[in-house]
Design a protein around this motif. Sequence first.
Motif, PDB file in Angstrom:
ATOM      1  N   ALA A 182      50.244  41.116  53.081  1.00  0.00           N
ATOM      2  CA  ALA A 182      50.504  40.990  51.672  1.00  0.00           C
ATOM      3  C   ALA A 182      50.388  39.679  51.085  1.00  0.00           C
ATOM      4  O   ALA A 182      50.662  38.460  51.490  1.00  0.00           O
ATOM      5  CB  ALA A 182      51.897  41.681  51.317  1.00  0.00           C
ATOM      6  N   LEU A 183      50.277  39.538  49.625  1.00  0.00           N
ATOM      7  CA  LEU A 183      50.192  38.329  48.916  1.00  0.00           C
ATOM      8  C   LEU A 183      51.631  38.444  47.783  1.00  0.00           C
ATOM      9  O   LEU A 183      51.738  39.262  47.152  1.00  0.00           O
ATOM     10  CB  LEU A 183      49.069  38.233  48.080  1.00  0.00           C
ATOM     11  N   TYR A 184      52.333  37.112  48.276  1.00  0.00           N
ATOM     12  CA  TYR A 184      53.636  37.122  47.379  1.00  0.00           C
ATOM     13  C   TYR A 184      53.488  35.814  46.649  1.00  0.00           C
ATOM     14  O   TYR A 184      53.255  34.693  47.006  1.00  0.00           O
ATOM     15  CB  TYR A 184      54.956  37.118  48.402  1.00  0.00           C
ATOM     16  N   LEU A 185      53.740  36.106  45.235  1.00  0.00           N
ATOM     17  CA  LEU A 185      53.659  35.021  44.199  1.00  0.00           C
ATOM     18  C   LEU A 185      55.146  34.921  43.790  1.00  0.00           C
ATOM     19  O   LEU A 185      55.776  35.522  43.008  1.00  0.00           O
ATOM     20  CB  LEU A 185      52.726  35.312  42.982  1.00  0.00           C
ATOM     21  N   LEU A 186      55.353  33.591  43.935  1.00  0.00           N
ATOM     22  CA  LEU A 186      56.822  33.401  43.664  1.00  0.00           C
ATOM     23  C   LEU A 186      56.892  32.173  42.524  1.00  0.00           C
ATOM     24  O   LEU A 186      56.595  30.817  42.878  1.00  0.00           O
ATOM     25  CB  LEU A 186      57.987  32.850  44.835  1.00  0.00           C
ATOM     26  N   ASP A 187      57.629  32.505  41.519  1.00  0.00           N
ATOM     27  CA  ASP A 187      57.953  31.210  40.449  1.00  0.00           C
ATOM     28  C   ASP A 187      59.326  30.710  40.534  1.00  0.00           C
ATOM     29  O   ASP A 187      60.373  31.366  40.124  1.00  0.00           O
ATOM     30  CB  ASP A 187      57.604  31.827  39.132  1.00  0.00           C
ATOM     31  N   GLU A 188      59.610  29.606  41.049  1.00  0.00           N
ATOM     32  CA  GLU A 188      60.794  28.973  41.205  1.00  0.00           C
ATOM     33  C   GLU A 188      61.957  29.619  41.994  1.00  0.00           C
ATOM     34  O   GLU A 188      63.162  30.032  41.395  1.00  0.00           O
ATOM     35  CB  GLU A 188      61.188  28.450  39.770  1.00  0.00           C
ATOM     36  N   PRO A 189      61.521  30.211  43.116  1.00  0.00           N
ATOM     37  CA  PRO A 189      62.639  30.810  43.978  1.00  0.00           C
ATOM     38  C   PRO A 189      63.853  30.285  44.435  1.00  0.00           C
ATOM     39  O   PRO A 189      64.729  30.997  44.633  1.00  0.00           O
ATOM     40  CB  PRO A 189      61.863  31.405  45.314  1.00  0.00           C
ATOM     41  N   GLU A 190      63.918  28.932  44.079  1.00  0.00           N
ATOM     42  CA  GLU A 190      65.094  27.970  44.464  1.00  0.00           C
ATOM     43  C   GLU A 190      66.090  28.226  43.408  1.00  0.00           C
ATOM     44  O   GLU A 190      67.269  27.719  43.705  1.00  0.00           O
ATOM     45  CB  GLU A 190      64.617  26.630  44.636  1.00  0.00           C
ATOM     46  N   ALA A 191      65.915  28.859  42.312  1.00  0.00           N
ATOM     47  CA  ALA A 191      66.649  28.759  40.972  1.00  0.00           C
ATOM     48  C   ALA A 191      68.008  29.267  41.327  1.00  0.00           C
ATOM     49  O   ALA A 191      69.110  28.879  40.905  1.00  0.00           O
ATOM     50  CB  ALA A 191      65.999  29.648  40.114  1.00  0.00           C
TER      51      ALA A 191
END
Length: 239
Positions: free
Chosen positions: A149-158
């Motif tokens: 799978a392809l996972y796109l994560l926008d600022e997961p550290e938030a």
Amino acid sequence: MFLNRISLLKEEIDDYGQYPFTVPSIGTMDQLDLSNPITFFVGENGSGKSTLLEAIADKCGFNTAGGGRNNTYEVHAAESALGDYIRLSWMPKVTNGFFMRAESFYNFATHLEEIDGDGFQSYGGRSLHEQSHGESFLSLFLNRFNGRALYLLDEPEAALSPQRQLTFLRILKDLIDEENCQFIIATHSPILLGYPDAKILSFDGGSIEEIDYEMTDHYRITKYFLDHREKFLKEILED
């Protein structure tokens, strides 16, 4: 890599004076080659990294408000302005994946509340709203993410403490080694950026360029602050 190239369809652009092509990194983009299981997008707010990540999600058929192909709900301003102007090159193409937006994660958790009672089984069996913000993020990573799978994560550290960011690094490694996953992550975290051998693409300076970890502002500013905390604070706090 499943997704190995992102290209800007310049022949489709009629007006570079309109958003998002007024963002320098987007307007000057040609093509990006992805050669690592993890690619990081870094840059100041407004540099274009989230804009491109959202466009990739749009072309993958993921919900641009956050979620996968089967998560149908809407939030304000979730539509991609760039999706129609990029081409994704695959080898082979995968349809499994997920787009995580930290800013709209609450809406995604609410969406799960509204679907049938089995909706939580892929997220640890417990409502994400019944967990702390950090716990709910880790529940998503541990229970929803799986192979090819392809996972796109926008600022997961938030919502992740430094300790939980380290835990997340281990989760990434296991998903890459054992589940054959690919990640594209927009982040400001010097901890996450330290993942070994990851490709880091900087959106600062008017173009998208590969950069070494030690050359990122995230590393240099954090290191300078930790090494010279008193001097640094005196410089910025005193007239």
